[in-house]
Write a protein that holds these residues in place. Sequence first.
Motif, PDB file in Angstrom:
ATOM      1  N   LEU B  18       0.161  -0.258  -7.953  1.00 26.11           N
ATOM      2  CA  LEU B  18       0.521   0.682  -6.887  1.00 26.11           C
ATOM      3  C   LEU B  18       0.323   0.006  -5.547  1.00 26.11           C
ATOM      4  N   VAL B  19       1.270   0.163  -4.644  1.00 27.66           N
ATOM      5  CA  VAL B  19       1.088  -0.343  -3.293  1.00 27.66           C
ATOM      6  C   VAL B  19       0.869   0.868  -2.389  1.00 27.66           C
ATOM      7  N   LEU B  20      -0.293   0.904  -1.753  1.00 35.87           N
ATOM      8  CA  LEU B  20      -0.691   2.075  -0.989  1.00 35.87           C
ATOM      9  C   LEU B  20      -1.024   1.722   0.442  1.00 35.87           C
ATOM     10  N   SER B  21      -1.026   2.761   1.279  1.00 35.90           N
ATOM     11  CA  SER B  21      -1.535   2.616   2.622  1.00 35.90           C
ATOM     12  C   SER B  21      -1.720   4.009   3.181  1.00 35.90           C
ATOM     13  N   GLY B  22      -2.765   4.228   3.896  1.00 39.85           N
ATOM     14  CA  GLY B  22      -2.964   5.545   4.496  1.00 39.85           C
ATOM     15  C   GLY B  22      -2.006   5.733   5.654  1.00 39.85           C
ATOM     16  N   LYS B  23      -1.529   4.613   6.197  1.00 41.36           N
ATOM     17  CA  LYS B  23      -0.737   4.671   7.417  1.00 41.36           C
ATOM     18  C   LYS B  23       0.683   4.188   7.167  1.00 41.36           C
ATOM     19  N   GLY B  24       1.621   4.761   7.865  1.00 37.04           N
ATOM     20  CA  GLY B  24       3.002   4.326   7.734  1.00 37.04           C
ATOM     21  C   GLY B  24       3.278   3.097   8.583  1.00 37.04           C
ATOM     22  N   GLY B  25       4.350   2.403   8.258  1.00 38.42           N
ATOM     23  CA  GLY B  25       4.804   1.291   9.079  1.00 38.42           C
ATOM     24  C   GLY B  25       3.920   0.067   9.085  1.00 38.42           C
ATOM     25  N   VAL B  26       3.037  -0.046   8.098  1.00 43.95           N
ATOM     26  CA  VAL B  26       2.179  -1.235   8.072  1.00 43.95           C
ATOM     27  C   VAL B  26       2.804  -2.326   7.203  1.00 43.95           C
ATOM     28  N   GLY B  27       3.907  -2.018   6.551  1.00 40.84           N
ATOM     29  CA  GLY B  27       4.606  -3.039   5.783  1.00 40.84           C
ATOM     30  C   GLY B  27       4.506  -2.861   4.281  1.00 40.84           C
ATOM     31  N   LYS B  28       4.311  -1.649   3.846  1.00 42.93           N
ATOM     32  CA  LYS B  28       4.179  -1.388   2.406  1.00 42.93           C
ATOM     33  C   LYS B  28       5.443  -1.782   1.650  1.00 42.93           C
TER      34      LYS B  28
END
Lengths: 291, 336
Positions: B18-28
């Motif tokens: 899974l590729v996750l991030s709490g924030k958008g636009g960080v390059g997921k």
Amino acid sequence: MEAAAVHPNSCFSLEPGNLAGVRHIILVLSGKGGVGKSTISTELALALRHQGKKVGILDVDLCGPSIPHMLRAQGKAVHQCDNGWVPVFVDQEQSISLMSVGFLLENPDEAVVWRGPKKHGGLFLGFGVFAALIKQFVSDVAWGELDYLVVDTPPGTSDEHMATVEALRPHGPLGALVVTTPQAVSVGDVRRELTFCKKTGLKVIGVIENMSGFACPHCAECTNVFSSGGGEELAQLAGVPFLGSVPLDPQLTRSLEEGRDFIKEFPKSTAYSALTSIAQKVLHGMPALCS
Amino acid sequence: MTVEEIREKMETVRHRILVLSGKGGVGKSTFSAHLAHGLAEDGDTQVALLDVDICGPSIPKIMGLEGEQGMQYQARLMILSGLSRGQEAEAGDEIASANRKFTRHYHRLGCAYEDASMQSGTHVEVHQSGSGWSPVYVDDNLGVMSVGFLLSSPDDAVIWRGPKKNGMIKQFLRDVDWGDVDYLVIDTPPGTSDEHLSVVQYLAAAHIDGAVILTTPQEVALQDVRKEISFCHKVKLPIIGVVENMSGFICPKCKKESQIFPPTTGGAEAMCQDLKIPLLGKVPLDPHIGKSCDKGQSFFVEAPDSPATAAYRSIIQRIRDFCNSRQSHGEKPISP
């Protein structure tokens, strides 16, 4: 912090009086996350303040409310008065007031866990709760007299946006600023946001391109780190005004990180002129919305 | 529809990341796409890339598949209406009637979504196999499936109501026929809202090897990412590690480095030490990355010598190692 609790009973008590003193409401939108919505909201508010306007910021980014951090207001308590919540003043002159969902989070490192609707287990909020929360934000904050209310929204075109637009619609001239970065990938997402505006009948004030180009502080060479030209192309495509490009500027990022007033402290930077010119266009563009 | 069904469906997949991030636009999405490209460089490795970002599915664009939009008309019909495969074939005979049916189903499902461009049903190309619908292949060993394929035009806003959104994603997860795959990379929507969290929770239950968490160096990003990490702990989703993206920028002219997004609180490195999770690497900003994404090409081919390429490769190797160390676990028959 007890006062910050969400009172379930007050969720639907619409108090239009609280927004009666607000002249213009500006929604800052983007179909994509991380393009700088909160940055633009914060800097726009600061720039409008420097033009002598009284400004309020409403941060409805339920997942990642970052405005309190950007205005060095994190952890502030929200108090209540007879008319509802008293927003937090971020400056001594009390010319910028802020209400953020961030003030309602129990622990900044927690995934959305609310003080209020415990019956939902705290973790999973349904649409009803979203809508109620947003309605409450809109109606229960005692803004007082404001020239502009800048509303920072979460990314995407989903529930929160619908709820925000629906809740704000009855309260006077409403316009949206759509933020994008120059890449085609970002523009693709933002195009969907423009469709959203069209479908919900939301007037688009214009498109702002953020993170457009970086001037090397060592050799002044400008590099288009995230490609170029996306914002203008998008504005043309959608037939809405293009308000300008804000370049990547480490001074700007740093100011936001440290909660300092970039508009006041770095009047010589390139991002400064871009931001103030956008604020000017917003100032001149909004009266048209009244007619 | 249960987690069980999704898990069964994914039984042919050896490793799920899974590729996750709490924030958008960080390059997921950029990272997910290039993780898939990188893993697929070994021709013997079958890789699949799944994009469940329902608000901004950018994988089709990044993988050069934007033309595929709208082609999954029947699949979409199937997914949204829950038609059986027999019924669905019938519906395909008459586009107009299917369209009406489709709209009706939409309304029944409670989706606040209008579809004006359905009339353009000329370009119907169904990628379907006996047991579901197949990914679109960009290479022999690299398949892609995106919710973006369900949008009829790039302008379409998907205005879904929360519960329906989840239902749709679950159905989506259930109906894709992955085939024999070594790695499945899953790009998720940003945020820590209920919508996002329930997707992650669903996937976490389906035996995920682990999550790669993307961030940028600033505190405003890290503060969202910490929430995501605390959520992973909550649902017992293993964390492979953190990738710091947009970490420094090297001027192509003078070759000197600048911090466009300054790590004022020590960046991902300090956060990882603090939370005792591995830092997989830092990827510098490189204009070539954005450009290749816009063109839908692999950055590894476009800019083989970039420092960002080297950073990506080393991170991908660490992810591979992590998965291999779990090999025995992954090969175990899955007990209900």
